[in-house]
Design an enzyme around this catalytic site. Structure first.
Site, PDB file in Angstrom:
ATOM      1  N   TYR A   1      46.891 -34.183   7.742  1.00  0.00           N
ATOM      2  CA  TYR A   1      46.626 -32.836   7.116  1.00  0.00           C
ATOM      3  C   TYR A   1      45.829 -33.188   5.760  1.00  0.00           C
ATOM      4  O   TYR A   1      44.866 -32.140   5.561  1.00  0.00           O
ATOM      5  CB  TYR A   1      47.819 -32.116   7.013  1.00  0.00           C
ATOM      6  CG  TYR A   1      47.825 -30.691   6.244  1.00  0.00           C
ATOM      7  CD1 TYR A   1      47.178 -29.714   6.849  1.00  0.00           C
ATOM      8  CD2 TYR A   1      47.801 -30.777   4.841  1.00  0.00           C
ATOM      9  CE1 TYR A   1      47.144 -28.469   6.212  1.00  0.00           C
ATOM     10  CE2 TYR A   1      47.658 -29.848   4.090  1.00  0.00           C
ATOM     11  CZ  TYR A   1      47.280 -28.433   4.652  1.00  0.00           C
ATOM     12  OH  TYR A   1      47.065 -27.348   3.953  1.00  0.00           O
TER      13      TYR A   1
ATOM     14  N   ASP B   1      49.638 -26.853  13.514  1.00  0.00           N
ATOM     15  CA  ASP B   1      49.393 -25.416  13.595  1.00  0.00           C
ATOM     16  C   ASP B   1      48.016 -25.000  12.730  1.00  0.00           C
ATOM     17  O   ASP B   1      47.117 -24.114  13.060  1.00  0.00           O
ATOM     18  CB  ASP B   1      50.507 -24.496  12.712  1.00  0.00           C
ATOM     19  CG  ASP B   1      50.825 -25.019  11.579  1.00  0.00           C
ATOM     20  OD1 ASP B   1      51.402 -26.147  11.555  1.00  0.00           O
ATOM     21  OD2 ASP B   1      50.565 -24.268  10.339  1.00  0.00           O
TER      22      ASP B   1
ATOM     23  N   LYS C   1      58.616 -27.848  16.104  1.00  0.00           N
ATOM     24  CA  LYS C   1      58.344 -26.528  15.223  1.00  0.00           C
ATOM     25  C   LYS C   1      57.534 -25.498  15.660  1.00  0.00           C
ATOM     26  O   LYS C   1      56.211 -25.830  15.840  1.00  0.00           O
ATOM     27  CB  LYS C   1      57.937 -27.132  13.979  1.00  0.00           C
ATOM     28  CG  LYS C   1      57.495 -26.138  12.818  1.00  0.00           C
ATOM     29  CD  LYS C   1      58.536 -25.622  11.884  1.00  0.00           C
ATOM     30  CE  LYS C   1      57.996 -25.057  10.492  1.00  0.00           C
ATOM     31  NZ  LYS C   1      57.339 -26.059   9.789  1.00  0.00           N
TER      32      LYS C   1
END
Lengths: 526, 244
Positions: free
Chosen positions: A265, A300, A372
């Site tokens: 990320y 996500d 998640k």
């Protein structure tokens, strides 16, 4: 394994083998390097905390002084504990103060001096590791005596006022309203600070700074609320950005329960140097493994920047890589909150079936991981009524696919930071759907060969293709195909070369004789 | 245009619906208080259709009813932005057709200001308020120099990168540092470039006044609440004007 998607076990094994093949050179690279933040995290484990009057943490002052005198390629431990053994100061804090004042010089000891310094470092860092072990035992004891979250998925709610003293009552209210997990959003931009702010903080931008004192205050408040409610309420923060290893250490010391921690990320979305990120990642995950912390990965984010149908396989690919890196660092399956999200454009025909296919694919590829599940954000338009329905479908997919951690979607996403009533309505939505669906999951089995399994198999195939392309990527300059793939813009749209990005000047290739007692203890190598 | 009332299901019925929370326990008095608030908002009679306690100290209400106010569209005043807001796709397409290459944006925090929050919110792909930053735009090449960049360094990078636009963020406002730094920056660019070749200069920060562009010597000032798409749309607008 439930086998609702009829995935070919040979292909699943192939996907994991490719992830391993792609990840291994990165692990090698991570082992060959250290970073300023890994070294500062070692000082934090040894008990050094606090900051000078300007707010610069003592770990930064000490690390900078050692770096100037002796460099960091041998690690901080030898020069620092050599100075202590030589009697330059009675403890780390005084040593840091003297170092900041320029009244102590550091050297790289050798022979018996080095042996003595190493032993002293190991004793003191070992005490920090033991404190992390004790916090893990405390968590286990509290869950045993108070009780655990009553069922899965765990309901995950966010607080984000910027002021820890406002966050606390909000978090307690959210827990009373049904949250099993509280996440304190960080202040915008903390990920790019090369130091961890100190003390209780009251002014953040769209979030609250992650500090050791804020961690301690919030955990203590939630312990109180946990006793009141008869269930242990978990606390989440972010081990990401330039200080990922230090924040991981503080999380272990202050008994945080989950940490957002993604292998790529920072590289892709924050332009942090790739090598810095992979080195920091590995250390922070070793700490999380030891501390019994569940990590949440950030897949996500791929879906908010790219089309959620076209980019579905990048999520799977990233999950496979995150799994490989996590396990290599010692995390167990139950600690892998692999991320994914409900972000398909609701105007796409059969969007619910596509969401089900993607969510089931994650479930079946990682049957023992909690997963998640992240709510819609990209297609929340400000039409709160439509958004509420979308969140209902998100909750339904979560119930049907056995998600472990459900981040509660807010109908006011993209409008305001959630109001009290938004949170209450959102929790009603979750409760209604979970209760209405009951154990629908066990009845739900798509017909073999139908749309959902076909779509899941397709995404897995695309993910394997992508991993193959990465592994075949000629490791030109960097020595690792994945780094070159990142440099080429394979993930997201970002080109991130290994010699670019923030924090590169804090990366050091380890010299022969490098010593870091934290790494040794975490890896169990000595 | 004539005077209007809200429309429920019959012309002129004036029906509206509102929801809100009062910080009091649920009771008949609380419902009465909700109706009182709605009536003060002009809803009369106020129909409290839903009241739900949220914990011991708060109650959530949904209220329906006719509002007695009228609206007159003919006297509505709006501040129109002088350029259209574009989607990312439109920005990319128009950059491509105008420049036939990527548009180069150099960004920095200048002076001693170490707060990269603003420049990062606009430039980083992560973006701000759910909107992706300029890095996300395929046809924009973003060079983010980060914090504490000196003005000469910024000019040198702008020349080296052949910048079409320079974005400067200023958060710290002690002793008007943001204004002084901006003036120094715009003067340096005027000195280093002939007017036709000078990059578009944009400055932003929470304490700027958007009407000060001319005074500060920049092309545009952006204030609090600016999102990346505002900036991208303005850049396209300005470069198209230059090219025509």
């Amino acid at each position: 394994m439930t086998g609702k998607l009829d995935l070919d076990p040979v292909l699943v094994r192939r996907a994991r083998a490719l992830a391993r093949q792609v990840g291994r050179p990165i692990v090698k690279l991570a082992r060959q390097h250290t970073t300023v933040s890994v070294e500062r995290a070692t000082l934090r484990l040894a008990g050094l905390s606090g900051a000078d009057p300007d707010g610069t943490p003592w770990v930064n002052r000490l690390a900078d002084a050692v770096r100037a005198d002796a460099g960091l390629e041998h690690g901080l431990a030898l020069p620092v504990w050599d100075a202590l053994v030589r009697g330059e100061a009675e403890d780390l804090l005084v040593l840091a103060q003297k170092a900041a004042a320029g009244s102590v010089r550091f050297r790289l000891p050798d022979g018996r001096d080095a042996t003595r310094a190493q032993a002293a470092a190991r004793r003191q860092v070992g005490a920090g590791i033991r404190r992390i072990d004790a916090q893990r035992k405390t968590r286990e004891r509290l869950i045993r005596t108070i009780g655990d979250a009553p069922s899965q998925p765990w309901i995950y709610l966010i607080v984000a006022t910027g002021d820890i003293h406002e966050d606390i009552p909000q978090a307690q209210a959210a827990a009373r309203a049904g949250a099993d997990v509280i996440a304190v959003i960080r202040s915008t931009g903390q990920s790019l600070l090369d130091y961890v702010p100190e003390g209780a903080t009251r002014e953040g931008f769209a979030g609250t700074y992650a500090t050791q004192e804020n961690f301690r205050l919030m955990r203590a408040a939630l312990d109180e609320t946990s006793r009141e409610l008869g269930r242990y309420v978990r606390l989440t923060n972010y081990a990401s950005g330039l200080c990922m290893p230090e924040i991981a250490a503080l999380a272990g010391l202050e008994r945080l329960d989950m940490m957002l921690n993604d292998s790529m990320y920072g590289i892709l979305f924050r332009d942090i140097n790739p090598i810095r990120t992979f080195v920091d990642q590995r250390f922070s995950r070793q700490v999380h493994a030891r501390a019994g912390i569940v990590i949440n990965t950030g897949e996500d984010n791929y879906l908010t920047t790219a089309d959620a149908v076209e980019a579905a396989h990048t999520v799977t690919t990233s999950q496979l890589l995150n799994e490989f890196f996590a396990k290599e660092a010692g995390l167990a399956d139950w600690q892998l909150g692999l991320g994914h999200a409900f972000e398909i454009d609701p105007d796409v025909p059969s969007s619910l079936r596509l969401e089900l296919a993607h969510a089931l694919l994650a479930r079946e590829l990682f049957p023992k991981a909690p997963l998640k599940w992240m709510p819609p954000t990209k297609h929340m338009t400000g039409d709160v009524f439509r958004g509420y329905l979308l969140d209902g479908f998100f909750n339904l997919v979560g119930a049907l696919t056995g998600q472990g951690i459900l981040l509660v979607g807010m109908m006011t996403e993209a409008v305001v930071t959630p109001w009290l009533s938004d949170r209450d309505l959102a929790l009603q939505n979750v409760r209604y759907v979970l209760q209405a669906a009951g154990d629908l999951q066990s009845d739900f089995r798509p017909l073999p060969g139908s749309f959902i399994p076909a779509r899941a198999q397709h995404v897995l195939g695309e993910s394997i293709d992508l991993l193959e392309r990465i592994s075949e990527h000629a490791p030109s300059t960097s020595g690792a195909g994945l780094l070159d793939a990142i440099a080429d813009g394979t993930f997201g749209l970002m080109r991130r070369p290994p010699d670019g990005g923030r924090g590169l000047d804090g990366v050091f290739r380890k010299a022969p004789g490098y010593v870091n007692p934290a790494t040794d203890l975490l890896e169990g190598t000595s | 245009m004539s005077l209007l009332r809200p429309y429920g299901d019959t012309t002129g019925d004036g029906m509206v619906q509102v929801s809100f929370t009062l910080p009091m326990a649920h009771s008949k008095v609380a419902e009465g208080a909700a109706a009182q608030l709605a009536e003060k908002m002009g809803i009369q009679p106020a129909l409290v259709v839903h009241a739900k306690p949220m914990g011991p100290d708060f109650t959530f209400f949904v209220v329906y009813g006719p509002v007695r106010h009228l609206v007159d569209p003919s006297v509505v005043e709006v501040v129109e932005r002088d350029y259209p807001l574009l989607t990312a796709k439109e920005v990319n397409a128009r950059v491509k057709s105008t420049l036939r290459r990527r548009l180069v944006v150099v960004g920095a925090c200048i002076g001693t200001d170490a707060h990269t929050v603003g420049i990062d919110a606009i430039l980083n792909i992560k973006g701000f308020a759910g909107e992706k930053g300029l890095e996300y735009y395929r046809e924009l090449k973003v060079v983010n120099l980060g914090a504490q960049v000196s003005v000469p360094d910024l000019v040198a990078h702008a020349i080296e990168e052949k910048a079409d636009a320079v974005l400067v963020s200023q958060v710290v406002t002690q002793r008007d540092a943001h204004l002084l730094n901006t003036r120094e920056m715009s003067a340096a660019f005027r000195e280093a470039f002939p007017p036709a070749r000078r990059p578009v200069l944009i400055v932003g920060g929470p304490r700027f006044d958007e009407s000060m562009a001319a005074e500060l010597g920049v092309d545009r000032v952006f204030a609090r609440g600016t999102t990346p798409v505002d900036v991208a749309s303005f850049l396209v607008h300005r470069l198209e004007k230059r090219a025509s």
